[in-house]
Design a protein around this motif. Sequence first.
Motif, PDB file in Angstrom:
ATOM      1  N   ASP A   1      11.670  -1.967   0.383  1.00  0.00           N
ATOM      2  CA  ASP A   1      11.681  -1.301   1.680  1.00  0.00           C
ATOM      3  C   ASP A   1      13.056  -0.742   2.013  1.00  0.00           C
ATOM      4  O   ASP A   1      13.170   0.247   2.740  1.00  0.00           O
ATOM      5  CB  ASP A   1      11.240  -2.285   2.764  1.00  0.00           C
ATOM      6  CG  ASP A   1      10.323  -1.645   3.782  1.00  0.00           C
ATOM      7  OD1 ASP A   1       9.562  -0.745   3.383  1.00  0.00           O
ATOM      8  OD2 ASP A   1      10.366  -2.025   4.957  1.00  0.00           O
ATOM      9  N   LEU A   2      14.085  -1.378   1.483  1.00  0.00           N
ATOM     10  CA  LEU A   2      15.446  -0.894   1.713  1.00  0.00           C
ATOM     11  C   LEU A   2      15.587   0.547   1.240  1.00  0.00           C
ATOM     12  O   LEU A   2      16.080   1.419   1.967  1.00  0.00           O
ATOM     13  CB  LEU A   2      16.438  -1.800   0.985  1.00  0.00           C
ATOM     14  CG  LEU A   2      17.917  -1.403   1.035  1.00  0.00           C
ATOM     15  CD1 LEU A   2      18.405  -1.368   2.479  1.00  0.00           C
ATOM     16  CD2 LEU A   2      18.753  -2.379   0.212  1.00  0.00           C
ATOM     17  N   ALA A   3      15.141   0.818   0.014  1.00  0.00           N
ATOM     18  CA  ALA A   3      15.231   2.177  -0.527  1.00  0.00           C
ATOM     19  C   ALA A   3      14.258   3.114   0.179  1.00  0.00           C
ATOM     20  O   ALA A   3      14.575   4.285   0.425  1.00  0.00           O
ATOM     21  CB  ALA A   3      14.956   2.159  -2.025  1.00  0.00           C
ATOM     22  N   GLU A   4      13.071   2.602   0.512  1.00  0.00           N
ATOM     23  CA  GLU A   4      12.057   3.450   1.142  1.00  0.00           C
ATOM     24  C   GLU A   4      12.480   3.882   2.535  1.00  0.00           C
ATOM     25  O   GLU A   4      12.377   5.059   2.908  1.00  0.00           O
ATOM     26  CB  GLU A   4      10.732   2.685   1.184  1.00  0.00           C
ATOM     27  CG  GLU A   4      10.149   2.419  -0.200  1.00  0.00           C
ATOM     28  CD  GLU A   4       9.133   1.297  -0.206  1.00  0.00           C
ATOM     29  OE1 GLU A   4       8.897   0.719   0.885  1.00  0.00           O
ATOM     30  OE2 GLU A   4       8.587   0.984  -1.281  1.00  0.00           O
ATOM     31  N   VAL A   5      12.951   2.919   3.314  1.00  0.00           N
ATOM     32  CA  VAL A   5      13.399   3.229   4.675  1.00  0.00           C
ATOM     33  C   VAL A   5      14.622   4.134   4.645  1.00  0.00           C
ATOM     34  O   VAL A   5      14.724   5.100   5.415  1.00  0.00           O
ATOM     35  CB  VAL A   5      13.703   1.922   5.440  1.00  0.00           C
ATOM     36  CG1 VAL A   5      14.379   2.219   6.768  1.00  0.00           C
ATOM     37  CG2 VAL A   5      12.415   1.142   5.667  1.00  0.00           C
TER      38      VAL A   5
ATOM     39  N   GLY B   1       9.052   8.622   1.383  1.00  0.00           N
ATOM     40  CA  GLY B   1       9.507   7.453   2.132  1.00  0.00           C
ATOM     41  C   GLY B   1       8.467   6.953   3.101  1.00  0.00           C
ATOM     42  O   GLY B   1       8.229   5.743   3.212  1.00  0.00           O
ATOM     43  N   GLN B   2       7.794   7.858   3.807  1.00  0.00           N
ATOM     44  CA  GLN B   2       6.770   7.448   4.764  1.00  0.00           C
ATOM     45  C   GLN B   2       5.577   6.820   4.057  1.00  0.00           C
ATOM     46  O   GLN B   2       5.029   5.815   4.503  1.00  0.00           O
ATOM     47  CB  GLN B   2       6.315   8.651   5.589  1.00  0.00           C
ATOM     48  CG  GLN B   2       5.424   8.286   6.761  1.00  0.00           C
ATOM     49  CD  GLN B   2       6.093   7.310   7.709  1.00  0.00           C
ATOM     50  OE1 GLN B   2       7.125   7.595   8.301  1.00  0.00           O
ATOM     51  NE2 GLN B   2       5.503   6.136   7.856  1.00  0.00           N
ATOM     52  N   ASN B   3       5.180   7.411   2.949  1.00  0.00           N
ATOM     53  CA  ASN B   3       4.080   6.862   2.163  1.00  0.00           C
ATOM     54  C   ASN B   3       4.393   5.439   1.701  1.00  0.00           C
ATOM     55  O   ASN B   3       3.561   4.532   1.791  1.00  0.00           O
ATOM     56  CB  ASN B   3       3.833   7.741   0.934  1.00  0.00           C
ATOM     57  CG  ASN B   3       2.437   8.311   0.897  1.00  0.00           C
ATOM     58  OD1 ASN B   3       1.595   7.977   1.729  1.00  0.00           O
ATOM     59  ND2 ASN B   3       2.159   9.162  -0.057  1.00  0.00           N
ATOM     60  N   SER B   4       5.603   5.244   1.203  1.00  0.00           N
ATOM     61  CA  SER B   4       5.978   3.963   0.621  1.00  0.00           C
ATOM     62  C   SER B   4       6.065   2.863   1.662  1.00  0.00           C
ATOM     63  O   SER B   4       5.639   1.731   1.422  1.00  0.00           O
ATOM     64  CB  SER B   4       7.319   4.092  -0.105  1.00  0.00           C
ATOM     65  OG  SER B   4       7.265   5.081  -1.097  1.00  0.00           O
ATOM     66  N   THR B   5       6.629   3.178   2.828  1.00  0.00           N
ATOM     67  CA  THR B   5       6.727   2.154   3.859  1.00  0.00           C
ATOM     68  C   THR B   5       5.357   1.779   4.403  1.00  0.00           C
ATOM     69  O   THR B   5       5.111   0.632   4.774  1.00  0.00           O
ATOM     70  CB  THR B   5       7.624   2.623   5.014  1.00  0.00           C
ATOM     71  OG1 THR B   5       7.164   3.894   5.505  1.00  0.00           O
ATOM     72  CG2 THR B   5       9.060   2.776   4.555  1.00  0.00           C
TER      73      THR B   5
ATOM     74  N   ARG C   1       6.133  -6.224   9.098  1.00  0.00           N
ATOM     75  CA  ARG C   1       7.042  -5.069   9.159  1.00  0.00           C
ATOM     76  C   ARG C   1       8.448  -5.533   9.501  1.00  0.00           C
ATOM     77  O   ARG C   1       9.434  -5.029   8.965  1.00  0.00           O
ATOM     78  CB  ARG C   1       6.555  -4.064  10.215  1.00  0.00           C
ATOM     79  CG  ARG C   1       7.199  -2.707  10.049  1.00  0.00           C
ATOM     80  CD  ARG C   1       6.557  -1.974   8.880  1.00  0.00           C
ATOM     81  NE  ARG C   1       7.376  -0.866   8.450  1.00  0.00           N
ATOM     82  CZ  ARG C   1       8.157  -0.895   7.375  1.00  0.00           C
ATOM     83  NH1 ARG C   1       8.242  -1.973   6.634  1.00  0.00           N
ATOM     84  NH2 ARG C   1       8.852   0.161   7.024  1.00  0.00           N
ATOM     85  N   SER C   2       8.547  -6.507  10.398  1.00  0.00           N
ATOM     86  CA  SER C   2       9.857  -7.015  10.799  1.00  0.00           C
ATOM     87  C   SER C   2      10.550  -7.715   9.634  1.00  0.00           C
ATOM     88  O   SER C   2      11.764  -7.569   9.449  1.00  0.00           O
ATOM     89  CB  SER C   2       9.725  -7.979  11.981  1.00  0.00           C
ATOM     90  OG  SER C   2       9.158  -7.326  13.096  1.00  0.00           O
ATOM     91  N   ILE C   3       9.772  -8.484   8.859  1.00  0.00           N
ATOM     92  CA  ILE C   3      10.354  -9.192   7.715  1.00  0.00           C
ATOM     93  C   ILE C   3      10.988  -8.205   6.747  1.00  0.00           C
ATOM     94  O   ILE C   3      12.033  -8.472   6.144  1.00  0.00           O
ATOM     95  CB  ILE C   3       9.281 -10.036   6.999  1.00  0.00           C
ATOM     96  CG1 ILE C   3       8.861 -11.210   7.889  1.00  0.00           C
ATOM     97  CG2 ILE C   3       9.792 -10.561   5.657  1.00  0.00           C
ATOM     98  CD1 ILE C   3       7.712 -12.014   7.328  1.00  0.00           C
ATOM     99  N   ALA C   4      10.365  -7.052   6.579  1.00  0.00           N
ATOM    100  CA  ALA C   4      10.880  -6.049   5.647  1.00  0.00           C
ATOM    101  C   ALA C   4      11.959  -5.175   6.268  1.00  0.00           C
ATOM    102  O   ALA C   4      12.940  -4.829   5.622  1.00  0.00           O
ATOM    103  CB  ALA C   4       9.737  -5.186   5.131  1.00  0.00           C
ATOM    104  N   ILE C   5      11.791  -4.812   7.553  1.00  0.00           N
ATOM    105  CA  ILE C   5      12.669  -3.807   8.144  1.00  0.00           C
ATOM    106  C   ILE C   5      14.001  -4.383   8.608  1.00  0.00           C
ATOM    107  O   ILE C   5      15.039  -3.719   8.541  1.00  0.00           O
ATOM    108  CB  ILE C   5      11.965  -3.095   9.334  1.00  0.00           C
ATOM    109  CG1 ILE C   5      12.605  -1.727   9.608  1.00  0.00           C
ATOM    110  CG2 ILE C   5      12.019  -3.947  10.586  1.00  0.00           C
ATOM    111  CD1 ILE C   5      12.328  -0.715   8.575  1.00  0.00           C
TER     112      ILE C   5
ATOM    113  N   VAL D   1       4.201   1.294  11.202  1.00  0.00           N
ATOM    114  CA  VAL D   1       3.148   0.304  11.398  1.00  0.00           C
ATOM    115  C   VAL D   1       2.112   0.818  12.398  1.00  0.00           C
ATOM    116  O   VAL D   1       0.918   0.498  12.301  1.00  0.00           O
ATOM    117  CB  VAL D   1       3.754  -1.037  11.864  1.00  0.00           C
ATOM    118  CG1 VAL D   1       4.386  -0.913  13.235  1.00  0.00           C
ATOM    119  CG2 VAL D   1       2.704  -2.135  11.867  1.00  0.00           C
ATOM    120  N   LEU D   2       2.562   1.631  13.351  1.00  0.00           N
ATOM    121  CA  LEU D   2       1.624   2.216  14.315  1.00  0.00           C
ATOM    122  C   LEU D   2       0.672   3.193  13.628  1.00  0.00           C
ATOM    123  O   LEU D   2      -0.506   3.299  13.998  1.00  0.00           O
ATOM    124  CB  LEU D   2       2.399   2.924  15.433  1.00  0.00           C
ATOM    125  CG  LEU D   2       3.366   2.041  16.238  1.00  0.00           C
ATOM    126  CD1 LEU D   2       4.099   2.880  17.278  1.00  0.00           C
ATOM    127  CD2 LEU D   2       2.604   0.899  16.908  1.00  0.00           C
TER     128      LEU D   2
END
Length: 403
Positions: free
Chosen positions: A138-142, A335-339, A368-372, A168-169
Motif C-alpha cells: 500500500d505504501l507504493a500504491e498510495v 494506484g487507485q485500482n491497487s488500493t 484501510r487504517s491498518i494499511a494507510i 474505501v468509500l
Amino acid sequence: MNSSSQIAAISTGDVGDARGQSVSFPSLPEAHRSIPIAKGASWLRKVLAFAGPGYLVAVGYMDPGNWATDIGGGSKFGYTLLSVVVISNFMAMLLQALSAKLGVATGRDLAQACREHYSRRTSFVLWVLCEIAIAACDLAEVLGSAVALKLLFGLPLIAGVLITALDVLIVLALQGRGFRMIEAFVVTLIASIGACFAYEIFVAQPLWREAARGVIPTAEILRNREMLYIAIGILGATVMPHNLYLHSSIVQTRAFGSSVRDRREALRYAVLDSTVALGFALFINAAILILGAAAFHTRGLHNVAEISDAYKLLSPVLGASLASTIFACALLASGQNSTLTGTLAGQIVMEGFLDIRLKPWVRRLITRSIAIVPAVLVIGIALFLGFSIAHVTLAPGLINASL
C-alpha cells in the motif's frame, strides 16, 4: 459425514477441520456465491461468467511499486531485466492458479485455511506478516496515486495520500451494487492503463530485437550487484503475497455447483481467467520497462529512478506533448485500482486469520487504517528528512521479496 454432506458443508463454509474447529461464515459473506452460473450455458457464456476475479488479482501485479522498479531497471540496464519481469509473471500465474484451486476445492480462503490448520499463535504471526506485506504494498500504491495527483493537479503529496485513503468509500459504494460492479470498475481502469502504455510504446519506438534478447535470462543479473538489487525489487513488487489471499476468496463469488465435476469446471475457468488477466499484467509490466529502456537508456539517461522524473522527461525526450500527461493518468488509474483491491485483501486477511465479523463499513475502515497509517507515516518522515521517493517506492518490493 458422507461425501455428499461434506461437499454441501464445504460449499456453505460450515465444516470442521481435523481438530474439530469449524468455519461458520464464508469469505466476503456479502458477495459469496452472488454471481450465478447458468446450467447448460455455452463455453463462451461460462468464460464470461467466471471472468473478473483474475483482473482484480492482476491489479496487484501492475501497481505503482512495479512502475518504480521497472522504470529504474529499464533506464539503467536497458532491456536486460525484461527476463526478470517475464519470470516473475509466470511465477505469479502458477501461484494464483494454486490459490484459486484452494478456494474452489475447499470453500475457504487461504487465511481461513491457515487458521484451521495452524495453532492460534502461528496464525496470529502469519496475520501480522500479511498486514506488514499489505502495508508495504500500500505504501507504493498510495504514493503512486499521490504522485499522480501532484503531477496532474499540483496537489501536495500528503493531500494526495489522504484523498487516496478515501477509496474505501468507492469499494462500499460499488459493492452495494453487486460484486460485478467492482470487477467492471477494475477492468475499465486496467483497459485504460493498457491503452496509455500502448500509446507510449508506439511513440517511444523501442528496439524490438534488443527487447527480444532481454527476455532470455543472463548470468550478468546475478554477477552485477546493482542489477541483482533491482531484480529482487522487480520480483518482490510483482509477486504480491496478499493476492493469494484475495484470489482464494473472490473465486467463491461465483455460484458454481457443489459436485466434483462442477468444481473441476469452475477451477478450469478460474485458472483461465487469472492466466489471461495476468497476461495483461505481463504486457503492462514489460511495457513500463521497455519504455524506460527506449526513452531513457538508449538516450544516455541511466539514472531515471523516480516516477516524477520519468514524467518530466517523457514529453521532451519523446517529442510528444501528451506522453507525460498520459503517463500520469495511467499512474493514477494504477494506484487507485491497487488500493481498492488492497482494501478487499485486508478485509479477507483480517477476517480469515482472526475469525471476527464486523459490519462492512467498520471492517473496511479498520483494514484501510491498518494499511494507510503506516504509509502516511513513512511518506511523511521521508519527505521531512528529505529521502528520495525512489527509495520509498522501491522498498515495498524488497520487503515482499524478503517475506
